[in-house]
Scaffold this motif. Sequence first.
Motif, PDB file in Angstrom:
ATOM      1  N   GLU A  42       0.832  -1.219   0.000  1.00 34.13           N
ATOM      2  CA  GLU A  42       0.000   0.000   0.000  1.00 34.13           C
ATOM      3  C   GLU A  42       0.857   1.255   0.000  1.00 34.13           C
ATOM      4  O   GLU A  42       0.517   2.256  -0.644  1.00 34.13           O
ATOM      5  N   GLU A  43       1.954   1.235   0.746  1.00 35.87           N
ATOM      6  CA  GLU A  43       2.808   2.415   0.869  1.00 35.87           C
ATOM      7  C   GLU A  43       3.867   2.509  -0.235  1.00 35.87           C
ATOM      8  O   GLU A  43       4.655   3.444  -0.257  1.00 35.87           O
ATOM      9  N   ASP A  44       3.856   1.526  -1.157  1.00 27.22           N
ATOM     10  CA  ASP A  44       4.857   1.473  -2.224  1.00 27.22           C
ATOM     11  C   ASP A  44       6.271   1.529  -1.632  1.00 27.22           C
ATOM     12  O   ASP A  44       7.140   2.274  -2.103  1.00 27.22           O
ATOM     13  N   ALA A  45       6.481   0.748  -0.575  1.00 28.83           N
ATOM     14  CA  ALA A  45       7.788   0.724   0.090  1.00 28.83           C
ATOM     15  C   ALA A  45       8.744  -0.180  -0.683  1.00 28.83           C
ATOM     16  O   ALA A  45       8.380  -1.288  -1.090  1.00 28.83           O
ATOM     17  N   LYS A  46       9.953   0.307  -0.898  1.00 33.18           N
ATOM     18  CA  LYS A  46      10.959  -0.453  -1.638  1.00 33.18           C
ATOM     19  C   LYS A  46      12.096  -0.941  -0.739  1.00 33.18           C
ATOM     20  O   LYS A  46      12.826  -1.851  -1.109  1.00 33.18           O
ATOM     21  N   PHE A  47      12.263  -0.295   0.410  1.00 27.95           N
ATOM     22  CA  PHE A  47      13.333  -0.685   1.328  1.00 27.95           C
ATOM     23  C   PHE A  47      12.791  -0.725   2.752  1.00 27.95           C
ATOM     24  O   PHE A  47      11.965   0.109   3.130  1.00 27.95           O
ATOM     25  N   ILE A  48      13.256  -1.693   3.506  1.00 25.69           N
ATOM     26  CA  ILE A  48      12.906  -1.785   4.927  1.00 25.69           C
ATOM     27  C   ILE A  48      14.213  -1.782   5.707  1.00 25.69           C
ATOM     28  O   ILE A  48      15.064  -2.658   5.520  1.00 25.69           O
ATOM     29  N   ARG A  49      14.374  -0.777   6.543  1.00 32.24           N
ATOM     30  CA  ARG A  49      15.563  -0.699   7.394  1.00 32.24           C
ATOM     31  C   ARG A  49      15.327  -1.519   8.657  1.00 32.24           C
ATOM     32  O   ARG A  49      14.377  -1.266   9.399  1.00 32.24           O
ATOM     33  N   ALA A  73      24.381  -9.949  24.752  1.00 33.98           N
ATOM     34  CA  ALA A  73      24.907  -8.578  24.782  1.00 33.98           C
ATOM     35  C   ALA A  73      24.030  -7.582  24.037  1.00 33.98           C
ATOM     36  O   ALA A  73      24.389  -6.414  23.929  1.00 33.98           O
ATOM     37  N   ASP A  74      22.884  -8.046  23.527  1.00 31.59           N
ATOM     38  CA  ASP A  74      21.936  -7.120  22.912  1.00 31.59           C
ATOM     39  C   ASP A  74      21.238  -6.355  24.028  1.00 31.59           C
ATOM     40  O   ASP A  74      20.511  -6.942  24.835  1.00 31.59           O
ATOM     41  N   THR A  75      21.466  -5.047  24.113  1.00 36.06           N
ATOM     42  CA  THR A  75      20.942  -4.295  25.262  1.00 36.06           C
ATOM     43  C   THR A  75      19.418  -4.185  25.242  1.00 36.06           C
ATOM     44  O   THR A  75      18.807  -3.983  26.291  1.00 36.06           O
ATOM     45  N   ARG A  76      18.784  -4.332  24.082  1.00 33.10           N
ATOM     46  CA  ARG A  76      17.317  -4.374  24.049  1.00 33.10           C
ATOM     47  C   ARG A  76      16.833  -5.635  24.758  1.00 33.10           C
ATOM     48  O   ARG A  76      15.824  -5.624  25.473  1.00 33.10           O
ATOM     49  N   ASN A  77      17.565  -6.730  24.578  1.00 38.04           N
ATOM     50  CA  ASN A  77      17.233  -7.969  25.266  1.00 38.04           C
ATOM     51  C   ASN A  77      17.494  -7.847  26.767  1.00 38.04           C
ATOM     52  O   ASN A  77      16.725  -8.362  27.585  1.00 38.04           O
ATOM     53  N   ILE A  78      18.577  -7.142  27.150  1.00 35.95           N
ATOM     54  CA  ILE A  78      18.859  -6.911  28.573  1.00 35.95           C
ATOM     55  C   ILE A  78      17.702  -6.152  29.221  1.00 35.95           C
ATOM     56  O   ILE A  78      17.277  -6.466  30.339  1.00 35.95           O
ATOM     57  N   LEU A  79      17.169  -5.163  28.502  1.00 38.49           N
ATOM     58  CA  LEU A  79      16.026  -4.413  29.032  1.00 38.49           C
ATOM     59  C   LEU A  79      14.783  -5.299  29.121  1.00 38.49           C
ATOM     60  O   LEU A  79      14.019  -5.214  30.088  1.00 38.49           O
ATOM     61  N   LYS A  80      14.582  -6.164  28.140  1.00 42.40           N
ATOM     62  CA  LYS A  80      13.441  -7.088  28.203  1.00 42.40           C
ATOM     63  C   LYS A  80      13.533  -7.975  29.439  1.00 42.40           C
ATOM     64  O   LYS A  80      12.522  -8.226  30.113  1.00 42.40           O
ATOM     65  N   ARG A 132      10.939   1.387   8.611  1.00 43.80           N
ATOM     66  CA  ARG A 132      11.917   0.989   9.608  1.00 43.80           C
ATOM     67  C   ARG A 132      11.260   0.153  10.689  1.00 43.80           C
ATOM     68  O   ARG A 132      10.144   0.439  11.129  1.00 43.80           O
ATOM     69  N   MET A 133      11.952  -0.909  11.086  1.00 43.16           N
ATOM     70  CA  MET A 133      11.537  -1.698  12.242  1.00 43.16           C
ATOM     71  C   MET A 133      12.750  -1.926  13.139  1.00 43.16           C
ATOM     72  O   MET A 133      13.852  -2.191  12.639  1.00 43.16           O
ATOM     73  N   PHE A 134      12.553  -1.802  14.458  1.00 44.44           N
ATOM     74  CA  PHE A 134      13.595  -2.188  15.391  1.00 44.44           C
ATOM     75  C   PHE A 134      13.654  -3.703  15.463  1.00 44.44           C
ATOM     76  O   PHE A 134      12.634  -4.396  15.314  1.00 44.44           O
ATOM     77  N   CYS A 135      14.855  -4.205  15.708  1.00 44.07           N
ATOM     78  CA  CYS A 135      15.067  -5.650  15.732  1.00 44.07           C
ATOM     79  C   CYS A 135      15.687  -6.091  17.047  1.00 44.07           C
ATOM     80  O   CYS A 135      16.400  -5.329  17.707  1.00 44.07           O
ATOM     81  N   ASP A 136      15.429  -7.345  17.381  1.00 43.06           N
ATOM     82  CA  ASP A 136      16.164  -8.008  18.443  1.00 43.06           C
ATOM     83  C   ASP A 136      17.303  -8.783  17.789  1.00 43.06           C
ATOM     84  O   ASP A 136      17.178  -9.275  16.656  1.00 43.06           O
ATOM     85  N   ASN A 139      28.206 -14.931  12.729  1.00 43.66           N
ATOM     86  CA  ASN A 139      27.046 -14.105  12.377  1.00 43.66           C
ATOM     87  C   ASN A 139      26.039 -14.096  13.509  1.00 43.66           C
ATOM     88  O   ASN A 139      25.853 -15.101  14.213  1.00 43.66           O
ATOM     89  N   LEU A 140      25.409 -12.956  13.711  1.00 45.59           N
ATOM     90  CA  LEU A 140      24.214 -12.850  14.534  1.00 45.59           C
ATOM     91  C   LEU A 140      23.057 -12.510  13.600  1.00 45.59           C
ATOM     92  O   LEU A 140      23.263 -12.164  12.431  1.00 45.59           O
ATOM     93  N   TYR A 141      21.832 -12.565  14.115  1.00 44.10           N
ATOM     94  CA  TYR A 141      20.671 -12.441  13.240  1.00 44.10           C
ATOM     95  C   TYR A 141      19.691 -11.410  13.792  1.00 44.10           C
ATOM     96  O   TYR A 141      19.421 -11.375  14.998  1.00 44.10           O
ATOM     97  N   LEU A 142      19.187 -10.574  12.892  1.00 44.07           N
ATOM     98  CA  LEU A 142      18.220  -9.538  13.254  1.00 44.07           C
ATOM     99  C   LEU A 142      16.806 -10.047  13.014  1.00 44.07           C
ATOM    100  O   LEU A 142      16.454 -10.424  11.889  1.00 44.07           O
ATOM    101  N   LYS A 143      15.994 -10.048  14.077  1.00 44.23           N
ATOM    102  CA  LYS A 143      14.589 -10.418  13.947  1.00 44.23           C
ATOM    103  C   LYS A 143      13.729  -9.209  14.281  1.00 44.23           C
ATOM    104  O   LYS A 143      13.784  -8.678  15.400  1.00 44.23           O
ATOM    105  N   PRO A 144      12.950  -8.722  13.306  1.00 44.90           N
ATOM    106  CA  PRO A 144      12.210  -7.467  13.503  1.00 44.90           C
ATOM    107  C   PRO A 144      11.081  -7.585  14.514  1.00 44.90           C
ATOM    108  O   PRO A 144      10.459  -8.636  14.659  1.00 44.90           O
ATOM    109  N   ASP A 145      10.862  -6.484  15.227  1.00 44.83           N
ATOM    110  CA  ASP A 145       9.721  -6.340  16.143  1.00 44.83           C
ATOM    111  C   ASP A 145       8.627  -5.625  15.362  1.00 44.83           C
ATOM    112  O   ASP A 145       8.723  -4.426  15.086  1.00 44.83           O
ATOM    113  N   ALA A 146       7.586  -6.351  14.988  1.00 48.19           N
ATOM    114  CA  ALA A 146       6.547  -5.805  14.108  1.00 48.19           C
ATOM    115  C   ALA A 146       5.837  -4.596  14.706  1.00 48.19           C
ATOM    116  O   ALA A 146       5.328  -3.743  13.975  1.00 48.19           O
TER     117      ALA A 146
END
Length: 390
Positions: free
Chosen positions: A14-21, A105-112, A90-94, A66-73
């Motif tokens: 719908e938003e004609d989005a071409k890139f997702i950060r 060491a992911d500080t978002r996970n430390i806060l969770k 844009r979506m923030f990821c864990d 490698n580590l892996y980014l999983k988006p928070d919808a």
Amino acid sequence: MNYTESEIMEYIEEEDAKFIRLAFRDAFGVQKNISVMPGEIHKAFKDGIPINAKVIRGFEGSSDANLYLKPDASTLSVLPWRPDSGRVLRMFCDVCKADGTPFEADTRNILKDAVAAAQKAGIEFRFGSEMEFYLFKIDDEAKPTKIPYDEAGYMDIAPLDRGENIRRDICLTIEEMGLTPERSHHERGPGQNEIDFHYAKPIKAADQMTTFKMVVATVADRNGLYADFSPMPLSDKPGNGYHINIFAQDSEGKDVVKYAAAGILSKIKDITIFLNPTDASYNRFGCGTAPDKVNWSNEGGSELMTIDEVAGKTKVELRSPDALSNPYLAYALLIYAGLYGIENKLNLPEELEEELALLPKSRKEARAMAEKSDFVKEILPKSIIDKYLN
């Protein structure tokens, strides 16, 4: 809103989005991102998008290449300054390991984890923020100078306050991204500004601050300016603080924030290195109204913590952190220190007590206090502690 994967795909179309950060943070809270095409979203949600762990500050100790980014919808938003055609989302990821488990060491996970500990104890925390920054002119080569954008003072108005339109653009942009700023005004320093946010749940509050700093930097740049969040941009002018407002209540709705405040005061020296991570952070202490003592009052002066009754509720404001701290780590540490105070029903010391402990006077002193702290060792992974102490 917590979108499903199919809803996000519909939104992209719908938003004609071409890139997702896909955005994440290093150990010091500096936002990083990788852009993917819409066709990669299913993979992102299912397996995560790989990143090279060894080149991210604080992630070097990972046993995985490698580590892996999983988006928070729930964090999906449009970047308003990008083109309307071919929009950028844009979506923030864990940050996760290859097997899908959270990276320690992911500080978002430390806060969770901190939020989960509070929930287990029957305590809800919320945080509000008041963050200051300077606007400086740039030179002919687009490099930042130390020439302030204006010479206005505290809460001055236009034409002295030339930052009025910049702050308006920042607030409107943030609103377009689904966040709600509360107040904005010119601060005491020349070219210095402040924008405040309402209380929010810890993860949202930290995501909000990460978004805020990105928007401020982007809007300033689009106006030919440089936004400086450092603790002491000008050695003879007021520094930049990151004042954190703290709310805490138990499962029965009882206000327990004074116990939490007492816990934070008791642990503040242990955690200062994480709230004030640079050498310049300690030049700010004792300068102007920035605190340098472990004290509190309801006067709103230069004390470490302001505690006041507002409309029947206790308002607690911690005034020592600066804007180069990692909000995810800061809120996690404040939750654990607050829980310590609540669980032990600590009482506040006397207001503006004469025999006062001092905040660390240098980064070296703050490192030493954190290094010998059992409290810090119990709640933070060794990789994060080592990164800040070394």
